[in-house]
Design a protein around this motif. Structure first.
Motif, PDB file in Angstrom:
ATOM      1  N   ALA A 156      -2.040   8.835   3.929  1.00 35.67           N
ATOM      2  CA  ALA A 156      -2.425   8.220   2.659  1.00 35.67           C
ATOM      3  C   ALA A 156      -1.182   7.686   1.965  1.00 35.67           C
ATOM      4  O   ALA A 156      -0.128   8.336   1.970  1.00 35.67           O
ATOM      5  CB  ALA A 156      -3.124   9.241   1.766  1.00 35.67           C
ATOM      6  N   PRO A 158       1.529   7.048  -0.792  1.00 39.48           N
ATOM      7  CA  PRO A 158       1.877   7.889  -1.944  1.00 39.48           C
ATOM      8  C   PRO A 158       1.436   7.226  -3.246  1.00 39.48           C
ATOM      9  O   PRO A 158       1.503   6.004  -3.388  1.00 39.48           O
ATOM     10  CB  PRO A 158       3.415   7.979  -1.862  1.00 39.48           C
ATOM     11  CG  PRO A 158       3.825   6.769  -1.090  1.00 39.48           C
ATOM     12  CD  PRO A 158       2.716   6.494  -0.122  1.00 39.48           C
ATOM     13  N   PRO A 159       0.952   8.007  -4.177  1.00 43.17           N
ATOM     14  CA  PRO A 159       0.536   7.420  -5.459  1.00 43.17           C
ATOM     15  C   PRO A 159       1.737   6.892  -6.225  1.00 43.17           C
ATOM     16  O   PRO A 159       2.816   7.485  -6.222  1.00 43.17           O
ATOM     17  CB  PRO A 159      -0.119   8.602  -6.185  1.00 43.17           C
ATOM     18  CG  PRO A 159       0.502   9.817  -5.574  1.00 43.17           C
ATOM     19  CD  PRO A 159       0.777   9.462  -4.142  1.00 43.17           C
ATOM     20  N   ARG A 160       1.544   5.777  -6.852  1.00 39.13           N
ATOM     21  CA  ARG A 160       2.607   5.165  -7.649  1.00 39.13           C
ATOM     22  C   ARG A 160       2.597   5.786  -9.041  1.00 39.13           C
ATOM     23  O   ARG A 160       1.552   5.891  -9.689  1.00 39.13           O
ATOM     24  CB  ARG A 160       2.408   3.655  -7.741  1.00 39.13           C
ATOM     25  CG  ARG A 160       2.443   2.958  -6.382  1.00 39.13           C
ATOM     26  CD  ARG A 160       2.321   1.457  -6.539  1.00 39.13           C
ATOM     27  NE  ARG A 160       3.449   0.912  -7.287  1.00 39.13           N
ATOM     28  CZ  ARG A 160       4.599   0.547  -6.747  1.00 39.13           C
ATOM     29  NH1 ARG A 160       4.796   0.697  -5.438  1.00 39.13           N
ATOM     30  NH2 ARG A 160       5.568   0.062  -7.475  1.00 39.13           N
ATOM     31  N   VAL A 161       3.763   6.208  -9.445  1.00 41.41           N
ATOM     32  CA  VAL A 161       3.913   6.849 -10.744  1.00 41.41           C
ATOM     33  C   VAL A 161       4.855   5.991 -11.585  1.00 41.41           C
ATOM     34  O   VAL A 161       5.931   5.597 -11.121  1.00 41.41           O
ATOM     35  CB  VAL A 161       4.485   8.276 -10.598  1.00 41.41           C
ATOM     36  CG1 VAL A 161       4.659   8.931 -11.962  1.00 41.41           C
ATOM     37  CG2 VAL A 161       3.569   9.118  -9.725  1.00 41.41           C
ATOM     38  N   ASP A 162       4.443   5.694 -12.789  1.00 43.25           N
ATOM     39  CA  ASP A 162       5.271   4.896 -13.694  1.00 43.25           C
ATOM     40  C   ASP A 162       6.367   5.796 -14.264  1.00 43.25           C
ATOM     41  O   ASP A 162       6.102   6.724 -15.043  1.00 43.25           O
ATOM     42  CB  ASP A 162       4.411   4.323 -14.826  1.00 43.25           C
ATOM     43  CG  ASP A 162       5.210   3.358 -15.701  1.00 43.25           C
ATOM     44  OD1 ASP A 162       6.350   3.029 -15.323  1.00 43.25           O
ATOM     45  OD2 ASP A 162       4.691   2.932 -16.752  1.00 43.25           O
TER      46      ASP A 162
END
Length: 301
Positions: A156, A158-162
């Protein structure tokens, strides 16, 4: 003869009535369902015993809690009883937890055990038989070949983090930390370094080092005047040959230069008022004299 036979018959009837079988123990066992169990499930067996008054349950024969093989663990054994018209009714509750996770559907057996009863005319035993338990695997051995259910699944993303707020906050913290550090650096490093470079003899020394020995006479006369300016700035007044002793007394760091100071003023008078030109030996001496003045200035703090 007949009377004796009648007595014997009556006696036989009385003996046969006295030797009737005593009341037995009646057991009712309620087992968990025999299918659909998973690892970690709690299984409860409830055993109700109707025990005649002539017998008493030996509690030492009750199963003890703990691990049973690799499949079960007996977590709780609860015993209670109530009086009845013919004796006692015991209720036993046993809680087992499943610890085996089979890869395929299988049947396990809750363990059997034997209960002991003390009494008259003799002690008795009652065997509680095993109970089959059907186990279901947590997942099939081979997953269906559908999207997302195969043996290998794609990673999956990786989720993008601001992180902009955190970076701005860290930048602000760094700036606030640099302000006192910058102040300390300026006070203890920058300002002393700037002062050392702008002391009178330090400025005169830099100018004289840039001037070649064979340079024009006018430039060397300007260098000679620059050294006069450095001496005046150090003494805080116009310094001449007659004030050398006072200058040395006020500034002991320059005491070793008393003779050189007198020679400097003597040569200055010849060059500026006598019309002589500083030759190469005079220029080398002036450079060395300026270096000694710089060293004395640096030693004076």
């Amino acid at each position: 003869m007949c009377a004796c036979l009648g007595v014997l018959m009556w006696s036989g009837i009385g003996t046969a009535g006295a030797e009737e079988d005593p009341a037995p123990i009646v057991a009712q066992v309620s087992d968990p369902r025999a299918f659909g169990h998973l690892v970690g499930d709690m299984l409860t067996r409830t055993i109700v015993l109707d025990v005649p008054d002539r017998l008493r349950l030996d509690e030492a024969s009750l199963p003890s809690t703990g691990r049973i093989g690799q499949s079960f663990e007996l977590r709780r054994v609860e015993r209670s009883w109530l009086p009845t018209l013919t004796g006692r009714r015991y209720t036993l509750v046993l809680d087992y937890q499943v610890f085996r996770a089979p890869r395929e559907p299988s049947v396990l057996d809750l363990p059997s055990f034997t209960l002991h009863f003390a009494g008259t005319p003799r002690a008795e035993e009652l065997r509680i038989d095993f109970a089959p338990v059907g186990m279901t695997p947590l997942a099939p051995v081979e997953a269906p070949l559908r999207a997302g259910l195969g043996n290998l699944r794609p990673d999956a993303p990786p989720p993008r983090v601001d992180t902009r707020p955190e970076r701005l906050r860290l930048g602000l913290y760094a700036l606030l930390a640099l302000l006192p550090l910058g102040h300390l650096a300026m006070v203890y490093l920058g300002w002393p370094w700037w002062q050392r470079r702008h002391r009178p003899f330090a400025r005169a020394r830099r100018r004289m080092q840039e001037l070649p020995v064979t340079g024009p006479t006018g430039e060397w006369l300007e260098a000679w005047r620059a050294l006069h300016v450095a001496l005046d700035a150090t003494a805080n007044r116009v310094l001449h040959a007659g004030a050398v002793d006072r200058f040395v007394a006020e500034r002991p760091a320059y005491a070793a230069l008393r003779g050189d100071l007198a020679l400097f003023f003597e040569r200055s008078e010849r060059f500026f008022f006598g019309g002589q030109i500083p030759i190469e030996a005079d220029r080398l001496w002036l450079r060395e004299f300026c270096q000694r003045c710089f060293d004395a200035e640096r030693g004076a703090g």
